[in-house]
Design a protein around this motif. Structure first.
Motif, mmCIF file in Angstrom:
data_model
loop_
_atom_site.group_PDB
_atom_site.id
_atom_site.type_symbol
_atom_site.label_atom_id
_atom_site.label_comp_id
_atom_site.label_asym_id
_atom_site.label_seq_id
_atom_site.Cartn_x
_atom_site.Cartn_y
_atom_site.Cartn_z
ATOM 1 N N ASN A 63 5.247 -18.255 -9.277
ATOM 2 C CA ASN A 63 5.925 -18.364 -8.157
ATOM 3 C C ASN A 63 6.208 -17.169 -7.197
ATOM 4 O O ASN A 63 7.130 -17.024 -6.668
ATOM 5 C CB ASN A 63 7.444 -18.963 -8.577
ATOM 6 N N VAL A 64 5.140 -16.255 -7.471
ATOM 7 C CA VAL A 64 5.536 -14.880 -6.866
ATOM 8 C C VAL A 64 3.782 -14.560 -6.292
ATOM 9 O O VAL A 64 3.088 -15.024 -6.772
ATOM 10 C CB VAL A 64 5.573 -13.793 -7.730
ATOM 11 N N GLU A 65 3.974 -14.290 -4.998
ATOM 12 C CA GLU A 65 2.710 -13.652 -3.952
ATOM 13 C C GLU A 65 2.638 -12.498 -4.356
ATOM 14 O O GLU A 65 3.582 -11.783 -3.642
ATOM 15 C CB GLU A 65 2.785 -14.470 -2.757
ATOM 16 N N TYR A 66 1.818 -11.692 -4.490
ATOM 17 C CA TYR A 66 1.714 -10.270 -4.762
ATOM 18 C C TYR A 66 0.839 -9.739 -3.597
ATOM 19 O O TYR A 66 -0.204 -10.465 -3.391
ATOM 20 C CB TYR A 66 1.423 -9.539 -6.097
ATOM 21 N N TYR A 67 1.069 -8.552 -3.145
ATOM 22 C CA TYR A 67 0.324 -7.763 -2.254
ATOM 23 C C TYR A 67 0.106 -6.197 -2.684
ATOM 24 O O TYR A 67 0.874 -5.542 -3.286
ATOM 25 C CB TYR A 67 1.118 -7.586 -0.850
ATOM 26 N N GLY A 68 -1.334 -5.861 -2.595
ATOM 27 C CA GLY A 68 -1.662 -4.735 -3.041
ATOM 28 C C GLY A 68 -1.710 -4.626 -4.304
ATOM 29 O O GLY A 68 -1.966 -5.551 -5.269
ATOM 30 N N MET A 69 -1.697 -3.252 -5.036
ATOM 31 C CA MET A 69 -1.894 -3.063 -6.369
ATOM 32 C C MET A 69 -0.712 -2.387 -6.802
ATOM 33 O O MET A 69 0.146 -1.847 -6.209
ATOM 34 C CB MET A 69 -3.151 -2.213 -6.864
ATOM 35 N N TYR A 70 -0.264 -2.479 -8.403
ATOM 36 C CA TYR A 70 0.679 -1.520 -9.016
ATOM 37 C C TYR A 70 0.558 -0.142 -8.601
ATOM 38 O O TYR A 70 -0.624 0.505 -8.553
ATOM 39 C CB TYR A 70 0.682 -1.735 -10.411
ATOM 40 N N SER A 71 1.743 0.615 -8.333
ATOM 41 C CA SER A 71 1.784 1.882 -8.027
ATOM 42 C C SER A 71 3.281 2.526 -8.929
ATOM 43 O O SER A 71 4.138 1.616 -8.868
ATOM 44 C CB SER A 71 1.944 2.184 -6.583
ATOM 45 N N ASP A 72 3.062 3.773 -9.160
ATOM 46 C CA ASP A 72 4.236 4.286 -9.204
ATOM 47 C C ASP A 72 5.042 5.072 -8.321
ATOM 48 O O ASP A 72 6.000 5.621 -8.785
ATOM 49 C CB ASP A 72 3.941 5.444 -10.621
ATOM 50 N N ASN A 73 4.678 5.025 -7.091
ATOM 51 C CA ASN A 73 5.126 5.220 -6.042
ATOM 52 C C ASN A 73 6.139 4.274 -5.337
ATOM 53 O O ASN A 73 5.616 3.464 -4.557
ATOM 54 C CB ASN A 73 4.160 6.003 -4.990
ATOM 55 N N HIS A 74 7.191 4.652 -5.685
ATOM 56 C CA HIS A 74 8.339 3.566 -5.142
ATOM 57 C C HIS A 74 8.398 3.408 -3.563
ATOM 58 O O HIS A 74 8.220 2.412 -2.969
ATOM 59 C CB HIS A 74 9.631 3.626 -5.881
ATOM 60 N N ASP A 75 8.411 4.569 -3.245
ATOM 61 C CA ASP A 75 8.380 4.697 -1.484
ATOM 62 C C ASP A 75 7.529 3.944 -0.846
ATOM 63 O O ASP A 75 7.521 3.477 0.127
ATOM 64 C CB ASP A 75 8.586 6.145 -1.229
ATOM 65 N N ALA A 76 5.975 4.317 -1.323
ATOM 66 C CA ALA A 76 4.742 3.634 -0.877
ATOM 67 C C ALA A 76 4.956 2.096 -0.787
ATOM 68 O O ALA A 76 4.558 1.448 0.150
ATOM 69 C CB ALA A 76 3.576 4.217 -1.540
ATOM 70 N N VAL A 77 5.449 1.689 -1.933
ATOM 71 C CA VAL A 77 5.526 0.160 -2.059
ATOM 72 C C VAL A 77 6.595 -0.470 -1.107
ATOM 73 O O VAL A 77 6.413 -1.404 -0.481
ATOM 74 C CB VAL A 77 5.775 -0.328 -3.525
ATOM 75 N N GLU A 78 7.686 0.436 -1.059
ATOM 76 C CA GLU A 78 8.677 -0.023 -0.322
ATOM 77 C C GLU A 78 8.321 0.076 1.112
ATOM 78 O O GLU A 78 8.679 -0.807 2.100
ATOM 79 C CB GLU A 78 10.016 0.986 -0.535
ATOM 80 N N GLN A 79 7.357 1.095 1.635
ATOM 81 C CA GLN A 79 6.855 1.141 2.924
ATOM 82 C C GLN A 79 5.931 -0.020 3.056
ATOM 83 O O GLN A 79 6.119 -0.840 4.217
ATOM 84 C CB GLN A 79 6.180 2.291 3.176
ATOM 85 N N ARG A 80 5.231 -0.478 2.121
ATOM 86 C CA ARG A 80 4.314 -1.794 2.277
ATOM 87 C C ARG A 80 5.148 -3.070 2.594
ATOM 88 O O ARG A 80 4.702 -3.707 3.169
ATOM 89 C CB ARG A 80 3.471 -1.767 1.199
ATOM 90 N N VAL A 81 6.271 -3.005 1.796
ATOM 91 C CA VAL A 81 7.010 -4.431 1.941
ATOM 92 C C VAL A 81 7.530 -4.292 3.363
ATOM 93 O O VAL A 81 7.786 -5.335 4.034
ATOM 94 C CB VAL A 81 8.304 -4.451 0.817
ATOM 95 N N ALA A 82 8.137 -3.073 3.829
ATOM 96 C CA ALA A 82 8.597 -3.082 5.250
ATOM 97 C C ALA A 82 7.583 -3.603 6.208
ATOM 98 O O ALA A 82 7.606 -4.223 7.268
ATOM 99 C CB ALA A 82 9.119 -1.705 5.599
ATOM 100 N N GLU A 83 6.495 -2.974 6.281
ATOM 101 C CA GLU A 83 5.129 -3.426 7.073
ATOM 102 C C GLU A 83 5.146 -4.943 6.916
ATOM 103 O O GLU A 83 4.670 -5.413 8.012
ATOM 104 C CB GLU A 83 4.021 -2.655 6.796
#
Length: 54
Positions: free
Chosen positions: A27-47
């Protein structure tokens, strides 16, 4: 979303497809790949939320 992988907290952008159903892998749609960089993933979510990424 986060998950511990090999003793490291990893993050990935994802959204729940049906909020009326339980949160699980089907029940989840994922975007991109796993990363240990929380800020980069948070930026991707904002985009994604702003409609800036495909």
């Amino acid at each position: 979303m986060s998950q511990v992988i090999n003793d490291r907290k990893m993050y990935i952008a994802g959204r729940q497809l049906d909020p009326t159903q339980p949160l699980h892998g089907g029940n989840v749609e994922y975007y991109g790949m796993y990363s240990d960089n929380h800020d980069a993933v948070e930026q991707r979510v904002a985009e994604l939320n702003a409609g800036g990424c495909a």
